[in-house]
Structure formats: structure tokens, C-alpha cells
Write a protein that holds these residues in place. Structure first.
Motif, mmCIF file in Angstrom:
data_model
loop_
_atom_site.group_PDB
_atom_site.id
_atom_site.type_symbol
_atom_site.label_atom_id
_atom_site.label_comp_id
_atom_site.label_asym_id
_atom_site.label_seq_id
_atom_site.Cartn_x
_atom_site.Cartn_y
_atom_site.Cartn_z
ATOM 1 N N GLU A 519 44.639 -42.687 10.042
ATOM 2 C CA GLU A 519 43.687 -43.209 9.469
ATOM 3 C C GLU A 519 42.769 -43.411 8.062
ATOM 4 O OE1 GLU A 519 43.352 -38.427 10.191
ATOM 5 O OE2 GLU A 519 45.121 -40.790 11.236
ATOM 6 N N ASP A 520 43.216 -42.863 7.947
ATOM 7 C CA ASP A 520 42.704 -43.159 5.919
ATOM 8 C C ASP A 520 42.901 -44.050 5.673
ATOM 9 O OD1 ASP A 520 41.853 -40.295 6.424
ATOM 10 O OD2 ASP A 520 44.187 -39.512 5.448
ATOM 11 N N ASN A 521 43.577 -45.113 5.877
ATOM 12 C CA ASN A 521 44.137 -46.334 5.972
ATOM 13 C C ASN A 521 44.325 -46.373 4.117
ATOM 14 O OD1 ASN A 521 43.847 -48.008 8.363
ATOM 15 N ND2 ASN A 521 41.568 -47.081 8.471
ATOM 16 N N ILE A 522 44.961 -46.206 3.380
ATOM 17 C CA ILE A 522 45.269 -45.941 2.393
ATOM 18 C C ILE A 522 46.425 -46.996 1.863
ATOM 19 C CG2 ILE A 522 46.232 -44.572 0.147
ATOM 20 C CD1 ILE A 522 44.998 -42.164 1.251
ATOM 21 N N LYS A 523 46.540 -47.920 0.877
ATOM 22 C CA LYS A 523 47.503 -48.495 0.474
ATOM 23 C C LYS A 523 48.239 -48.148 -0.708
ATOM 24 C CE LYS A 523 45.292 -52.518 3.183
ATOM 25 N NZ LYS A 523 45.804 -52.388 4.738
ATOM 26 N N PRO A 524 49.501 -49.137 -0.529
ATOM 27 C CA PRO A 524 50.337 -48.399 -2.078
ATOM 28 C C PRO A 524 50.298 -47.475 -3.157
ATOM 29 C CG PRO A 524 51.265 -50.357 -0.839
ATOM 30 C CD PRO A 524 49.995 -50.416 -0.321
ATOM 31 N N LYS A 525 48.568 -48.027 -3.640
ATOM 32 C CA LYS A 525 48.289 -47.511 -4.757
ATOM 33 C C LYS A 525 47.352 -46.549 -5.036
ATOM 34 C CE LYS A 525 44.767 -49.806 -7.520
ATOM 35 N NZ LYS A 525 44.240 -50.966 -7.584
ATOM 36 N N GLY A 526 47.302 -45.946 -3.974
ATOM 37 C CA GLY A 526 47.040 -44.731 -3.568
ATOM 38 C C GLY A 526 48.516 -43.857 -2.890
ATOM 39 N N ILE A 527 49.610 -44.604 -2.656
ATOM 40 C CA ILE A 527 50.850 -43.706 -2.517
ATOM 41 C C ILE A 527 52.075 -43.765 -3.694
ATOM 42 C CG2 ILE A 527 52.402 -43.518 -0.434
ATOM 43 C CD1 ILE A 527 51.206 -45.967 0.662
ATOM 44 N N TYR A 528 51.858 -44.748 -4.192
ATOM 45 C CA TYR A 528 53.284 -44.386 -5.472
ATOM 46 C C TYR A 528 52.562 -43.539 -6.789
ATOM 47 C CZ TYR A 528 54.720 -48.969 -3.696
ATOM 48 O OH TYR A 528 54.642 -49.889 -2.124
ATOM 49 N N PRO A 529 53.325 -42.837 -7.269
ATOM 50 C CA PRO A 529 52.657 -42.612 -8.558
ATOM 51 C C PRO A 529 53.001 -43.846 -9.557
ATOM 52 C CG PRO A 529 54.932 -41.646 -8.243
ATOM 53 C CD PRO A 529 54.683 -42.673 -7.190
ATOM 54 N N ARG A 530 51.637 -43.230 -10.814
ATOM 55 C CA ARG A 530 51.587 -44.332 -11.707
ATOM 56 C C ARG A 530 51.791 -43.152 -12.894
ATOM 57 N NH1 ARG A 530 45.531 -45.944 -9.853
ATOM 58 N NH2 ARG A 530 45.849 -45.932 -7.974
ATOM 59 N N ILE A 531 51.720 -43.806 -14.109
ATOM 60 C CA ILE A 531 51.637 -43.871 -15.601
ATOM 61 C C ILE A 531 49.141 -43.408 -15.503
ATOM 62 C CG2 ILE A 531 50.761 -44.370 -17.959
ATOM 63 C CD1 ILE A 531 53.510 -45.902 -17.146
ATOM 64 N N GLY A 532 49.074 -41.905 -15.340
ATOM 65 C CA GLY A 532 47.645 -41.389 -14.778
ATOM 66 C C GLY A 532 47.005 -41.034 -16.582
ATOM 67 N N ASP A 533 46.397 -40.147 -16.109
ATOM 68 C CA ASP A 533 45.338 -40.024 -17.044
ATOM 69 C C ASP A 533 45.469 -38.931 -17.791
ATOM 70 O OD1 ASP A 533 43.353 -41.157 -15.935
ATOM 71 O OD2 ASP A 533 42.535 -39.532 -15.081
ATOM 72 N N TYR A 534 46.906 -38.330 -17.520
ATOM 73 C CA TYR A 534 47.322 -36.866 -18.436
ATOM 74 C C TYR A 534 48.484 -37.660 -19.241
ATOM 75 C CZ TYR A 534 51.417 -33.851 -20.420
ATOM 76 O OH TYR A 534 51.870 -33.841 -21.160
ATOM 77 N N ASP A 535 48.910 -39.065 -19.000
ATOM 78 C CA ASP A 535 50.113 -39.491 -19.448
ATOM 79 C C ASP A 535 49.710 -40.488 -20.656
ATOM 80 O OD1 ASP A 535 52.430 -39.288 -17.593
ATOM 81 O OD2 ASP A 535 50.993 -40.245 -16.366
ATOM 82 N N LEU A 536 48.585 -40.540 -20.229
ATOM 83 C CA LEU A 536 47.169 -41.238 -21.710
ATOM 84 C C LEU A 536 47.163 -40.799 -22.419
ATOM 85 C CD1 LEU A 536 45.153 -43.598 -19.832
ATOM 86 C CD2 LEU A 536 47.593 -44.099 -20.438
ATOM 87 N N TRP A 537 46.759 -39.016 -22.073
ATOM 88 C CA TRP A 537 46.236 -38.088 -23.265
ATOM 89 C C TRP A 537 47.415 -38.253 -24.127
ATOM 90 C CZ3 TRP A 537 44.652 -35.027 -26.744
ATOM 91 C CH2 TRP A 537 44.716 -34.562 -27.920
ATOM 92 N N ALA A 538 48.700 -37.282 -23.669
ATOM 93 C CA ALA A 538 49.674 -37.508 -24.068
ATOM 94 C C ALA A 538 50.250 -38.727 -25.208
ATOM 95 C CB ALA A 538 50.797 -37.023 -23.003
ATOM 96 N N ILE A 539 50.302 -40.035 -24.936
ATOM 97 C CA ILE A 539 50.696 -40.113 -25.776
ATOM 98 C C ILE A 539 49.801 -40.500 -27.126
ATOM 99 C CG2 ILE A 539 51.187 -42.907 -26.356
ATOM 100 C CD1 ILE A 539 53.163 -41.671 -25.248
ATOM 101 N N GLU A 540 48.361 -40.383 -26.942
ATOM 102 C CA GLU A 540 47.050 -40.207 -27.680
ATOM 103 C C GLU A 540 48.674 -39.164 -28.743
ATOM 104 O OE1 GLU A 540 42.231 -40.038 -28.447
ATOM 105 O OE2 GLU A 540 42.857 -39.959 -26.445
#
Length: 642
Positions: A519-540
Motif C-alpha cells: 500500500e506504500d506504492n514505492i517505486k524501484p528508486k526506493g527499493i534498490y540500494p544506491r551510492i548514498g550520503d555516506y559513500d559521498l562522504w567517504a570518497i571526499e
């Protein structure tokens, strides 16, 4: 009298010697004074007479096929020579060995093309009596500052092992180089050029080299490396005993049988004369490391130093002013991953996307176009290009039933600089991601309600795994704690998860959003993993250049200040994979409340369970699909139950 005594002693010695020639000996016993070592031509040994170099043109004749490069190589009939310039002596050379091709016996033990079997550092140097020594170099105990007294003490107290010694066959015409015959060493079964330890060979059931069925394919020289290709045949050892040492009668491991032939590639890559400025490890940011014991840092003891593994990304000299102003600049040498030509064409765009997705992370450290994927050139486009060449990083596609992928890398032990990486992409990883996605997401994504996913869905899953493995090759460790920074109820918030993802790090083992309900109707963007905030920080943190810091010690306070400020954002927290006692740092979980998240996951499993017979049905087949997926479902349930 003295003359008689001398004659008597001489006669006794002669009789003893003659007696030794005829006296029967125990065939299973080697006399203590006997030396049965097989001497390879061209290789020097202790006690051998002084080598006598010949004129250059008598050794390297007009018939030789020569190739200039890091080390000039010569092929003369069936012999291979190295011509090592004096300027190369004393330089550190990274040796990386890989399987190029293997028979079924080795593949059954997970030995595939591109698999690394050895890595070490060597150094050529001149020895006495017209010889060249090859030393095996260790940086475990190290004094990085050559101006200190402690450095001199370490030099006096430590000696690097001489792995081989070679007679100098000739000196270069300009007298600034030495020619050595490498044929016998390349043909031998040694741990420098090939399998790095007996344990590695044992893993593949490989025993003694069969020299009559082993030979050199070729030796090629390039500006910064030498590539050696050989065919080796080994006897096969006994198969592992499935019951352990105390096997029931008649149930032991298989007996040794037959032989196995492998094609091996060895890369000799010269390391930078001046090592990259290292960056010291900070446990608040998850990087792989190399290290050494430092005798300089602590005046009252020793200190174990850890340096993070990372690529050398530097602004071009002409762009340094722009970089300091905060403008994005291109690095001197970008990170390039080549795609194995054997990769099925339908998956190539997704593997490449998994690499290119990291470009936005490097923008945080001031670089644009810092990382990219390219198709490997064909032989027509570049006849010198090779997947085995250690100058090239690649995603290597392996026809294996192994349901996995991995992202190892090779680094400079002096600084942590990553020199290259070959990502292992096993064909059957698609089975792994299919089963994960079907069990975790089919309740909310109708595309997952079948045994054969569409190319688009499978491609998206390949892209996610590709990004995860590339993250490892950039130096990043698993961040098992990342998913715990997202409130469990937020995982059902459509706008939140589609904007931010269900975990701040693709390096987590968070897989897919199993908390979301239909019933939440979440699309694939909210299901898959992605490069996120921590990853951006770790590379920085790992790749931001600090031009005003003269050395690694000067970087520490700057990075510490930056880290303290950044970690005010809880989503940038790193939870190590090596601390299973921390409830926040667990694999295969989601959210900040395991009970709430698991309860939602179980609700979805109940929905999936009743549909599995229909979703796994295949015409003219039995219940194998259903059996497999039911097993996956019960495994997932066990994770929810703790």
C-alpha cells in the motif's frame, strides 16, 4: 719422516675417496655433504666461480628479437634475456601473477581467468662476482624517513631475502646495463613469478611441475611493466577428504590422478620512485589499509601505522589554482575500468553504469571525470592491449557457477596507492540477485514475481552489484552500520526513500527495501540500494587533496576537524563489519529498530509464500524452482527472527 707422513695421509685420503666411489650406499639416504640441488643455467649460487661476462654481441646477436621498455627483453631461439639498466637497479617492482586459462580441474576449485595467485615486491641489484640479485622486499618493518638515525639502525639490522641470483651474461654496449638469462627461472616453479605460496597451489590441487609439459609463451616489455606468459603443467594432488581426517573406511579423499595444465600471466610493474603521500587510517571512515611497524613515531616504543588504500588522484599542475578555489578539475590520471570483451553484450551498459555512478562521489573531492568505464579495445584497435596486463583495471566476466562477485585490488605497500584492480564477475551472480530480489521485493514489485526477470530489471540489479564491487576497489570496506541510521518507519515513506534510498551506503549489506508494504506504492528508486550520503562522504575524506599539508602527519588535524564536523550528520556514521556485538552493525538488516523492520518483512513473506507455487511454475518441469525459492524464503525468515 715429514715426507712419509704426507704421503701416508695422501694415500689414506685417496683410498677413502676411491672407497666412496664403490661403497654401496643406502638409496633412501642422501649423504650430509652431498648437494643434489639442480643448478639452472645462468643462475648464480653461493660458492660458484665468478661469472665471466661475454661481449654483448656474442650474447645478444643479430638474430635476437628485442623489445625496449621498463626492462629491455630479448628472445634468442628458445632463450629469454632481461637487459636491466643500472637506473632500474634498486627500484621496487610489483609482481602480480594471475591465471589466464585453466582446465576443468582448476576451475572446479574456483580458479578462473583473471584470478590472482600471487603478489609480491622485488628489487634487482648488483651482487659480487658479476651477478645480479633478485631480492624479495618486505615493508612490514619500516622507517619512512631516511634522514633519521633509526632509519640507519633498521637498515643495519634488517636484510631482505635474496630470492634468486643470476650470472651477468654481458654488459650493455654503453656499460650502463646488465644482461641476464631469465629462461631457467621463468621455466622453474617459483613463488615469486607464479603461485605465491604452497597453500595457493594446494587449493587448486596442483602438485609438482611437469617440466616436459611446461613452456614459455612469451615475454613482452612495456614502458612501465613486463608481461610474462607461460604454460605450466602440474601433477594433481589428492582431492580433499569430505569427512576430514577421521573418514569412515572407504570414504577417504580421492587419490592423486593425472595432471592439469594452466596458462599463467605474470606482470612486473615498476613502482613510483617517490611513493604517493599516504593518508593515515581513521576508524570513523571505513577504508582497507596497508601497514607497517614504525620505529620513529614513538620515541619510547614502536607504533603500528595503517595507511588507507586509495588511487593516486591529483590535479594537473595547471589546474591547482582552480582546485584550491573549489572548481572541479580533471585528475592527471583518471581511474579506468575496462569491460572484459567476453561479457554478454546485454549486460555491458549496466556494468559500465555501476562504474560511472561513482563520478558524482569524486565531485565531492574536487574531481570531474575521475572514474569511468570503457570497453576493452579489440586486437585490431590495439594489438598490445591485454586483459592480463597489470597496467589495466578491468571487470572480468567468468563463466562460473559461483553466485558472487568480488572487488580486490593491488596496492603499493609503501603508501597504500592502489595500482590496479580486476573485479571478478561470476556469471551466476545473476541467480543470487534474482533470489534476493524475488524474496525481498516481489510483494511490492510485480516485475519480481517470476523466475526469469526482464533484461531491464536484471540489468538494474547488475548495476547495483557493480557499484558495490567498484566501491571495494576504491578502498571502501563494508559499512554494516549504515542502514541503522534510517528510522524503520521512514522506510515506508515514499517521498523519503525515493529521494534518499533505504540506506545511506551502497557498501552496506542492506540489499533491498523489504520493509515497504504494497500500500506504500514505492517505486524501484526506493527499493534498490544506491551510492548514498555516506559513500559521498567517504570518497571526499579519502580523495580530497590537501595541497598545503606537506606530509601525512600534517593532514591529520585537517581531516580530524573535517570528520568531526561531518559526523554531526548521523547518516555519515560508519559501523564496521568486524564488530558483530554492536547491534547497529549487522548484515542483512534494515532500519533503526530490528523488531519493527522484521515484523514488516514477515508480513511480506506471508504474502509471497502463498504465491510461490504460481510464480515458480514452469511447463514440463517439476518443483525444483519452488523448492529453491521456498528455501530462500525460510532463510530470509530466519534472518528476521534473529
Amino acid at each position: 719422516m715429514k715426507k712419509l707422513l704426507l704421503l701416508t695421509l695422501f694415500g689414506a685420503a685417496a683410498i677413502s675417496a676411491a672407497d666412496a666411489q664403490t661403497r654401496p650406499t643406502n638409496p633412501t639416504t642422501t649423504p650430509a655433504t652431498s648437494d643434489t640441488t639442480k643448478r639452472a643455467a645462468g643462475i648464480g649460487f653461493p660458492g660458484a666461480s665468478k661469472a665471466q661476462p661475454k661481449p654483448y654481441d656474442q650474447v645478444i646477436t643479430s638474430k635476437a628479437i628485442s623489445r625496449k621498455g621498463m626492462i629491455t627483453t630479448h628472445k634468442l631461439d628458445d632463450k629469454f634475456f632481461f637487459e636491466i639498466a643500472d637506473s632500474t637497479l634498486g627500484r621496487d617492482i610489483l609482481v602480480v601473477s594471475r591465471i589466464s586459462r585453466a582446465g576443468s580441474e582448476v576451475r572446479s576449485a574456483s580458479g578462473y581467468a583473471g584470478d590472482q595467485i600471487g603478489s609480491t615486491v622485488i628489487r634487482f641489484e648488483k651482487g659480487p662476482s658479476n651477478r645480479i640479485f633478485m631480492r624479495k622486499i618486505s615493508y612490514r618493518t619500516y622507517g619512512p624517513d631516511s634522514t633519521t638515525a633509526m632509519y640507519q639502525n633498521l637498515q643495519r639490522s634488517n636484510i631482505q631475502a635474496i630470492a634468486a641470483a643470476f650470472n651477468i651474461a654481458a654488459y650493455s654496449p654503453n656499460k650502463r646495463g646488465s644482461v641476464i638469462d631469465m629462461t631457467d627461472y621463468i621455466n622453474s616453479d617459483n613463488e615469486i613469478f607464479y603461485f605465491g605460496s604452497p597453500a595457493v597451489k594446494t587449493n587448486f590441487r596442483l602438485g609438482t611441475q611437469q617440466s616436459d609439459r611446461s613452456y614459455i609463451l612469451g615475454v613482452r616489455s612495456f614502458p612501465t611493466n613486463v608481461e610474462i606468459n607461460v604454460v605450466k603443467t602440474y601433477s594433481l594432488t589428492a582431492a580433499p577428504n569430505p569427512f576430514g581426517a577421521a573418514a569412515p573406511a572407504g570414504f577417504g579423499g580421492g587419490a592423486p590422478s593425472g595432471s592439469s595444465t594452466v596458462e599463467l600471466n605474470t606482470s612486473l610493474v615498476i613502482l613510483p620512485k617517490v611513493p604517493m603521500k599516504p593518508r593515515y587510517f581513521d576508524p570513523r571512515v571505513g577504508y582497507f589499509t596497508v601497514g607497517y611497524t614504525d620505529f620513529d613515531s614513538n620515541p619510547q616504543g614502536v607504533k603500528d601505522i595503517e595507511m588507507v588504500k586509495r588511487w593516486r588522484l591529483e590535479p594537473k599542475a595547471a589546474d591547482m589554482a582552480k582546485y584550491k578555489r573549489g572548481e572541479l578539475v580533471e585528475p592527471v590520471k583518471p581511474i579506468i575500468f575496462y569491460i572484459d570483451p567476453a561479457t554478454p553484450k546485454e549486460w555491458v551498459p549496466y556494468l559500465m553504469a555501476g562504474v560511472n555512478d561513482w563520478q558524482k562521489a569524486f565531485e565531492k573531492s574536487g574531481f570531474k571525470n575521475a572514474i569511468m568505464a570503457k570497453m576493452a579495445p579489440t586486437s585490431k584497435e590495439d594489438s598490445t592491449w591485454s586483459l592480463d596486463d597489470a597496467r589495466h583495471s578491468a571487470i572480468v566476466y567468468k563463466p562460473s557457477e559461483i553466485a558472487n562477485a568480488s572487488g580486490p585490488s593491488i596496492s603499493d605497500p609503501r603508501s597504500g596507492e592502489i595500482m590496479e584492480s580486476h573485479i571478478n564477475w561470476y556469471h551466476n551472480v545473476m541467480k543470487l540477485v534474482h533470489d534476493w530480489y524475488m524474496i525481498q521485493a516481489s510483494a511490492i514489485d510485480p516485475r519480481a514475481q517470476k523466475m526469469n526477470f526482464s533484461p531491464e530489471l536484471m540489468g538494474d540489479l547488475i548495476r547495483f552489484v557493480s557499484s558495490h564491487e567498484v566501491g571495494h576497489t576504491l578502498g571502501l570496506r563494508h559499512n554494516y552500520g549504515s542502514s541503522s541510521t534510517t528510522p524503520s518507519e521512514k522506510l515506508r515513506d515514499k517521498s523519503f526513500v525515493e529521494a534518499n534510498g533505504h540506506t545511506p551506503s551502497i557498501m552496506d549489506y542492506a540489499r533491498f527495501n523489504y520493509v515497504a508494504q504494497p500500500e506504500d506504492n514505492i517505486k524501484p528508486k526506493g527499493i534498490y540500494p544506491r551510492i548514498g550520503d555516506y559513500d559521498l562522504w567517504a570518497i571526499e575524506w579519502g580523495y580530497k587533496v590537501l595541497p598545503d599539508a606537506k606530509n601525512a602527519n600534517a593532514e591529520v588535524p585537517v581531516l580530524n576537524k573535517l570528520t568531526m564536523e561531518k559526523l554531526k550528520n548521523n547518516r555519515l556514521w560508519f559501523g564496521t563489519e568486524t564488530n558483530p556485538d554492536d547491534p547497529r552493525s549487522q548484515s542483512e538488516d534494515l532500519g533503526d529498530n530490528a523488531m519493527i523492520s522484521s515484523d514488516y518483512g514477515i508480513k511480506n513473506l506471508k504474502r509471497i509464500l502463498v504465491k510461490l507455487p504460481d510464480w515458480t511454475k514452469a511447463n514440463n518441469e517439476g518443483y525444483e524452482n519452488l523448492t529453491t525459492m521456498y528455501g530462500q524464503l525460510t532463510t530470509q525468515l530466519a534472518r528476521y527472527m534473529g
